[in-house]
Enzyme design. Structure first.
Site, PDB file in Angstrom:
ATOM      1  N   GLN A   1       0.830  -1.202   0.000  1.00 38.49           N
ATOM      2  CA  GLN A   1       0.000   0.000   0.000  1.00 38.49           C
ATOM      3  C   GLN A   1       0.865   1.252   0.000  1.00 38.49           C
ATOM      4  OE1 GLN A   1      -3.145  -0.388   2.792  1.00 38.49           O
ATOM      5  NE2 GLN A   1      -4.062   1.588   2.364  1.00 38.49           N
TER       6      GLN A   1
ATOM      7  N   SER B   1       4.693  -5.797   3.204  1.00 42.70           N
ATOM      8  CA  SER B   1       3.366  -5.737   3.823  1.00 42.70           C
ATOM      9  C   SER B   1       2.333  -6.439   2.943  1.00 42.70           C
ATOM     10  CB  SER B   1       2.985  -4.282   4.118  1.00 42.70           C
ATOM     11  OG  SER B   1       1.869  -4.192   4.981  1.00 42.70           O
ATOM     12  N   LEU B   2       1.376  -5.701   2.350  1.00 43.95           N
ATOM     13  CA  LEU B   2       0.392  -6.312   1.455  1.00 43.95           C
ATOM     14  C   LEU B   2       1.078  -7.123   0.353  1.00 43.95           C
ATOM     15  CD1 LEU B   2      -1.155  -5.697  -1.543  1.00 43.95           C
ATOM     16  CD2 LEU B   2      -2.421  -6.727   0.315  1.00 43.95           C
TER      17      LEU B   2
ATOM     18  N   ARG C   1      -8.471  -8.701   5.089  1.00 43.85           N
ATOM     19  CA  ARG C   1      -7.426  -7.854   5.677  1.00 43.85           C
ATOM     20  C   ARG C   1      -7.744  -6.380   5.453  1.00 43.85           C
ATOM     21  NH1 ARG C   1      -2.234  -5.530   4.147  1.00 43.85           N
ATOM     22  NH2 ARG C   1      -0.556  -6.072   5.603  1.00 43.85           N
TER      23      ARG C   1
ATOM     24  N   GLN D   1       1.951 -11.076  10.870  1.00 44.05           N
ATOM     25  CA  GLN D   1       2.278  -9.860  10.120  1.00 44.05           C
ATOM     26  C   GLN D   1       1.430  -8.656  10.503  1.00 44.05           C
ATOM     27  OE1 GLN D   1       1.030  -8.170   6.519  1.00 44.05           O
ATOM     28  NE2 GLN D   1       2.677  -9.142   5.351  1.00 44.05           N
TER      29      GLN D   1
ATOM     30  N   HIS E   1       0.514  -2.799  11.881  1.00 45.26           N
ATOM     31  CA  HIS E   1       1.756  -3.471  12.259  1.00 45.26           C
ATOM     32  C   HIS E   1       2.176  -3.131  13.683  1.00 45.26           C
ATOM     33  CE1 HIS E   1       2.233  -5.061   8.256  1.00 45.26           C
ATOM     34  NE2 HIS E   1       2.096  -3.854   7.744  1.00 45.26           N
TER      35      HIS E   1
END
Length: 304
Positions: A11, A90-91, A115, A239, A190
């Site tokens: 993102q 991340s994503l 998510r 995560q 996170h």
């Protein structure tokens, strides 16, 4: 032997128009159609061709990135085969797992959809990016404040902190940095503040079957390459509340004898970070059909 890694951005890398040039390809058409059904009949292509504000909303950003990057990965696999290593920021880790064939496209999108929904509704947190900062000073300040964590360790000179608004502001007031920017997000991603969302997400994740990866994966929360399905699932569970250890992932590239990296997806954020961290690695970007069409030249220069 030359070894290649593929990395997938997360993102923040989205751009209006991404993926639109893929829509006439049969492989892409089927993925866009599948995605529309899974996403309750909103169209990835429509959002990607719409306004920047809508595309930047977490609820839309994450599925759009996953779909576009997955299509690019499939097309790349058709052209040059699998790489020797994958990782995602991340994503982007979801696309890395899909590219490594840990789960199928539909399963990955179901996970990303859930998510995105959970992260879009997160409240009560704050995130801020720091550039060119005193790392020792930052580590000491975080160690003394239980309400803030290092969320994204992107490079030696760029990090993101996450926590309660008061804690984040306290850190910004204490730590010297050339630049500090508050991120436009609703929650403390996170960080432990995402624990409730993480538990809801785990229920969905538990329903998805993971296979051993066909190529090693470097995970955000544990940047040691593995192909083990159960390890990869446990790392993905962690995560949402754990740090994105991208700086360590980059340092693992030469340790795994990687000589070339392709960033698969919009933008050049990850290759920019790698360029400043691993200066001897050859870098390429595949964000469009035009980039894919340049693959014969890339193969000649040693990509395959």
């Amino acid at each position: 032997m030359n070894k290649t890694a593929w990395v997938f951005p997360g993102q923040g890398s989205q751009a209006v128009g991404m993926g639109v040039d893929l829509q006439d390809l049969p492989q892409a058409q089927s993925k866009f159609e599948i995605a529309e059904k899974i996403l309750n009949y909103w169209s990835v292509l429509d959002v990607c061709q719409g306004d920047e504000e809508t595309l930047a909303q977490t609820l839309y950003t994450q599925p759009c990135l996953y779909v576009v990057e997955s299509i690019l990965a499939d097309l790349l696999i058709e052209r040059v085969g699998l790489p020797q290593l994958v990782a995602g920021h991340s994503l982007g880790e979801y696309v890395a797992l899909y590219a490594a064939r840990v789960f199928d496209f539909e399963s990955g999108l179901q996970l990303v959809k859930k998510r995105a929904e959970l992260m879009a509704t997160a409240e009560g947190g704050k995130m801020a990016a720091l550039m060119k900062f005193d790392r020792t000073q930052l580590n000491d300040a975080i160690a003394q404040n239980p309400d803030v964590v290092l969320a994204n360790d992107n490079s030696a000179e760029q990090v993101v902190i996450s926590g309660t608004p008061e804690a984040v502001e306290s850190i910004l007031a204490q730590v010297k940095a050339k630049r500090a920017v508050t991120l436009n997000v609703s929650g403390a991603f996170h960080s432990p503040l995402m624990e409730e969302a993480s538990q809801q997400f785990k229920a969905v994740l538990d329903s998805i079957s993971f296979a051993d990866a066909q190529v090693p994966v470097l995970s955000n929360v544990e940047p040691i390459a593995t192909t083990n399905a159960e390890e990869l699932k446990q790392r993905l569970i962690a995560q949402m509340t754990g740090s994105v250890r991208w700086r360590e992932i980059m340092l693992q590239l030469p340790e795994n004898q990687i000589t070339k990296v392709i960033e698969v997806g919009p933008g050049k954020v990850l290759t920019g970070l790698i360029k400043r961290t691993c200066r001897d690695i050859e870098l390429h970007n595949v964000s469009s059909k035009a980039d894919l069409d340049q693959l014969p030249q890339l193969e000649i220069s040693g990509i395959s």
